[in-house]
Design a protein around this motif. Structure first.
Motif, PDB file in Angstrom:
ATOM      1  N   MET A  77     -46.434  35.914 -28.514  1.00  0.00           N
ATOM      2  CA  MET A  77     -46.294  37.350 -28.236  1.00  0.00           C
ATOM      3  C   MET A  77     -45.272  37.645 -27.142  1.00  0.00           C
ATOM      4  O   MET A  77     -44.772  38.757 -27.048  1.00  0.00           O
ATOM      5  N   PHE A  78     -45.015  36.670 -26.276  1.00  0.00           N
ATOM      6  CA  PHE A  78     -44.064  36.915 -25.184  1.00  0.00           C
ATOM      7  C   PHE A  78     -42.615  36.828 -25.656  1.00  0.00           C
ATOM      8  O   PHE A  78     -41.698  37.063 -24.878  1.00  0.00           O
ATOM      9  N   GLY A  79     -42.436  36.477 -26.918  1.00  0.00           N
ATOM     10  CA  GLY A  79     -41.088  36.441 -27.461  1.00  0.00           C
ATOM     11  C   GLY A  79     -40.441  35.086 -27.284  1.00  0.00           C
ATOM     12  O   GLY A  79     -41.018  34.180 -26.694  1.00  0.00           O
ATOM     13  N   PRO A  80     -39.204  34.951 -27.795  1.00  0.00           N
ATOM     14  CA  PRO A  80     -38.507  33.664 -27.779  1.00  0.00           C
ATOM     15  C   PRO A  80     -38.296  33.153 -26.361  1.00  0.00           C
ATOM     16  O   PRO A  80     -38.393  33.922 -25.401  1.00  0.00           O
ATOM     17  N   ASN A  81     -37.988  31.872 -26.240  1.00  0.00           N
ATOM     18  CA  ASN A  81     -37.627  31.304 -24.946  1.00  0.00           C
ATOM     19  C   ASN A  81     -36.461  32.084 -24.347  1.00  0.00           C
ATOM     20  O   ASN A  81     -35.642  32.643 -25.079  1.00  0.00           O
ATOM     21  N   ASP A  82     -36.394  32.098 -23.018  1.00  0.00           N
ATOM     22  CA  ASP A  82     -35.355  32.881 -22.344  1.00  0.00           C
ATOM     23  C   ASP A  82     -33.966  32.563 -22.866  1.00  0.00           C
ATOM     24  O   ASP A  82     -33.145  33.458 -23.071  1.00  0.00           O
ATOM     25  N   ALA A  83     -33.718  31.275 -23.122  1.00  0.00           N
ATOM     26  CA  ALA A  83     -32.386  30.866 -23.576  1.00  0.00           C
ATOM     27  C   ALA A  83     -32.044  31.507 -24.915  1.00  0.00           C
ATOM     28  O   ALA A  83     -30.881  31.797 -25.201  1.00  0.00           O
ATOM     29  N   ALA A  84     -33.082  31.778 -25.732  1.00  0.00           N
ATOM     30  CA  ALA A  84     -32.836  32.290 -27.077  1.00  0.00           C
ATOM     31  C   ALA A  84     -33.058  33.797 -27.185  1.00  0.00           C
ATOM     32  O   ALA A  84     -32.963  34.372 -28.259  1.00  0.00           O
ATOM     33  N   SER A  85     -33.373  34.439 -26.077  1.00  0.00           N
ATOM     34  CA  SER A  85     -33.718  35.858 -26.141  1.00  0.00           C
ATOM     35  C   SER A  85     -32.468  36.707 -26.027  1.00  0.00           C
ATOM     36  O   SER A  85     -31.782  36.702 -25.014  1.00  0.00           O
ATOM     37  N   SER A  86     -32.204  37.471 -27.086  1.00  0.00           N
ATOM     38  CA  SER A  86     -30.900  38.127 -27.175  1.00  0.00           C
ATOM     39  C   SER A  86     -30.763  39.348 -26.270  1.00  0.00           C
ATOM     40  O   SER A  86     -29.668  39.699 -25.872  1.00  0.00           O
TER      41      SER A  86
END
Lengths: 331, 95, 252
Positions: A215-224
């Motif tokens: 629910m927190f979304g993708p890893n920071d590196a992959a968060s657009s």
């Protein structure tokens, strides 16, 4: 209160806006950096407006679709007290959807457009609601884990730079304060109950643990969208920071229940004072987000049916209001 | 089927007698009566109100943020409107 | 019948109306025609569930056999539920459920008014609380009936059919049985004939505004008050009682 309807006569909408100058953008960022709230009719970069519309409407859709998995057990709630609590909670979700749609409407998008995007499948909503609720314990797991994760996401949003969103979130967070507690208390009751009930609770944790982390979304590196959202103070913490915080507080809660978190590699790192966990199955996350979860089609089909079944009712109410208005004008 | 939504209303709630109505949020409704009902069912679920006003959003006249400085800055230099502007010796009481 | 037994049965029957109608409305969650109506519908079902809890708890006290609200709600056989056939009717479309709410609430509000004046304090206190809620429900269902009746051609035709279909379940509301008679004789309970007169007057006024004709008095269905239900009831109960029946004695 700054709504689409408040546009002054004779002023153009976003389409006639002159190109955004460097000076405007800098002045805007300076306001944000000074922790000033941006209000609906203030000048704002188009990208800021679009980001907010996307985020707030997704949030609203999540509340509305989120009524379904819990609603699935409303008619089967095992006691009168549980039935009332669950109904009040599902109703809050409708209310929160409404507050959020209203906040998005202040940015110049209509609820019809947003709902249209949801029903057509164009708009996204939280992946978690595409998982089924198979037993009563799932109601506890949703309150405890899903609302727990949601609260962690939402509390920073109360300080979001956009005034109407921030105000809506303050109201939402205040109302939701009982949601997580009732879920945990429900789990506690099951875990102190019969073996069958305890097994039910463990099974629910097994199925909801990983989807809750997603629910927190993708890893920071992959968060657009993260970096710009942070700069605009729409977002205050990164996905991974919030996820870690959630794991750190939730694992001891599971232990108190006597349940095991379904991650064999989970361990507490004394040096960092954080839990280390296995990798998340991001393929599953992207599958569910792109429409291939266990319940995506079912959830949207139900929403579409409600919308279509209600068309003649909404139409009748409009027709009646028009008749009344015409009669009053003639009188 | 036309896709025309019900109009938007702004909702103002008096939380208890003695306080003024305060903006709570908005609802959609086909008519005024429905707007009152919807406001009640949406914004007073936790006993938040003793009185509700609703008004069609498109009937509200609002100041323009672009004119904020013209509207509001001129008040800033009228400091003589505030009681602290005036120096009165401490010995003088009841002023 | 002892006076305690009368009160227990009567309170339990009031509870059945509230619970079964509340349960029906719960089925409408996430299926309303507009978001604002979701909130309204949930408020009303919460009110009915809350009322059922008060009635059942009181019935349990009067009965003195140690039964609580959940024993009444989840652990009785179908014939022990004495609700009106009207409230167990399926939701159908929005016009059907609006008409069901309107017909029932027009009656229930009058019944509750009478019950606030009955000589049993337990019932009159619950009635005084419930009537505030139901007055608002009736305002809502009446307004919607008018909108649908006087809305579009389609809505008028639909809601007219709903009214004709459901009218047959109204007779039961006014036909006193032994329990009604006893409640009236011993506790100054409602006089159903008086209520019928007032009900017809109130209903006629709203129907007129909705441009709907009052249906002819046709054949009237009955049996709910004696525990003889329609086929719909068994499914409603099976779903509602599922967990309590599947895991006897568990705490939830």
């Amino acid at each position: 209160m700054y709504t689409q309807g408040l546009d002054q006569a004779g002023k153009g909408g976003p389409d006639t806006r002159e190109a955004e100058s460097r000076a405007q953008l800098d002045a805007f960022q300076a306001r944000i950096d000074a922790e000033e709230k941006i209000e609906a009719k203030d000048w704002m970069p188009e990208a800021y407006r679009r980001t907010l519309i996307r985020q707030i409407s997704q949030h609203a859709h999540s509340e509305i679709i989120g009524m379904q998995p819990e609603g699935n057990w409303l008619t089967r709630a095992p006691t009168m007290k549980r039935k009332a609590i669950l109904l009040a909670k599902v109703q809050d979700e409708a209310g929160h959807g409404l507050y959020l749609y209203s906040a998005a409407e202040t940015l110049g998008v209509s609820r019809d457009e947003m709902v249209g995007d949801l029903l057509s499948g164009k708009a996204k909503y939280s992946s978690i609601f595409n998982y089924p609720t198979l037993t009563w314990a799932d109601i506890g797991a949703i309150g405890w884990l899903v609302d727990g994760a949601a609260i962690m996401n939402q509390i920073p949003l109360c300080r979001c730079s956009y005034g109407p969103y921030s105000r809506a979130m303050i109201r939402v967070c205040k109302e939701e304060s009982f949601h997580q507690r009732q879920g945990y208390e429900l789990m506690l009751t099951l875990c102190r109950g019969t073996d069958e009930q305890k097994a039910m609770a463990q099974d629910a944790l097994n199925r909801f643990w990983w989807p809750a982390l997603m629910m927190f979304g993708p890893n920071d590196a992959a968060s657009s969208h993260s970096a710009q959202s942070m700069a605009w103070k729409i977002k205050r913490f990164s996905n991974d920071e919030l996820r870690q915080k959630f794991i750190d507080v939730t694992v001891p809660q599971a232990e108190f229940l006597g349940l095991s978190v379904p991650d064999a590699a989970l361990w507490f790192n004394e040096n960092t004072e954080h839990y280390e966990h296995s990798d998340i199955d991001w393929q599953e996350f992207f599958d569910v987000i792109s429409g291939n979860g266990p319940c995506n089609r079912q959830r949207l089909a139900k929403r579409r049916k409600a919308h279509d079944d209600g068309a003649w009712v909404r139409e009748a109410a409009r027709a009646y209001a028009d008749k009344k208005a015409a009669a009053e004008a003639a009188a | 089927m036309t896709r025309q939504e019900w109009p938007l209303y702004e909702v103002f709630i008096r939380t208890r007698s003695g306080l003024s109505h305060r903006h709570a949020g908005s609802v959609h409704a086909a008519d005024d009566e429905m707007a009152l009902n919807n406001a009640r069912d949406t914004y007073t679920r936790r006993s938040e109100g003793v009185s509700i006003w609703v008004v069609r959003s498109d009937r509200i006249v609002a100041s323009d943020p672009a004119e904020t400085s013209a509207f509001f800055d001129p008040a800033e230099d009228k400091i003589y409107r505030h009681p602290t502007f005036y120096d009165i010796p401490d010995e003088v009481e009841n002023l | 019948m002892s006076s305690d037994a009368t009160l227990a049965s009567y309170a339990s029957r009031l509870g059945d109306n509230a619970l079964i109608l509340g349960q029906r409305m719960i089925e409408l969650v996430a299926a309303s025609p507009e978001l604002e109506e979701e909130l309204a519908n949930a408020n009303f079902s919460l009110d009915y569930i809350g009322q059922a809890r008060m009635y059942y708890t009181y019935a349990g006290e009067r009965e003195g056999a140690g039964r609580d609200e959940d024993d009444f709600a989840f652990l009785r056989p179908e014939h022990d539920y004495k609700n009106l056939l009207l409230v167990e009717q399926p939701n159908g479309h929005y016009g059907d459920s609006t008409v069901r709410q309107f017909l029932f609430e027009s009656w229930y509000v009058l019944l509750l008014e009478a019950l606030t004046r009955c000589s049993d304090e337990g019932i009159s206190i619950i009635a005084a609380r419930a009537i505030k809620e139901v007055r608002y429900h009736l305002r809502h269902s009446s307004q919607w009936l008018v909108r649908l009746g006087d809305g579009t051609e389609e809505s008028h035709a639909r809601v007219k059919a709903s009214l004709d279909d459901l009218w047959r379940y109204t007779g039961e509301m006014f036909a006193p049985d032994d329990l009604d008679d006893e409640m009236r004789a011993v506790f100054n309970g409602p006089h159903l004939e008086v209520i019928e007169t007032q009900w017809r007057e109130n209903v006629a006024a709203v129907l007129a505004e909705a441009t709907l004709d009052m249906p002819d008095d046709q054949w009237m269905a009955s049996g709910g008050k004696q525990g003889q239900h329609s086929e719909h009831m068994g499914f409603l109960l099976a779903e509602m009682q599922h967990l309590q029946r599947a895991y006897p004695g568990a705490t939830w």
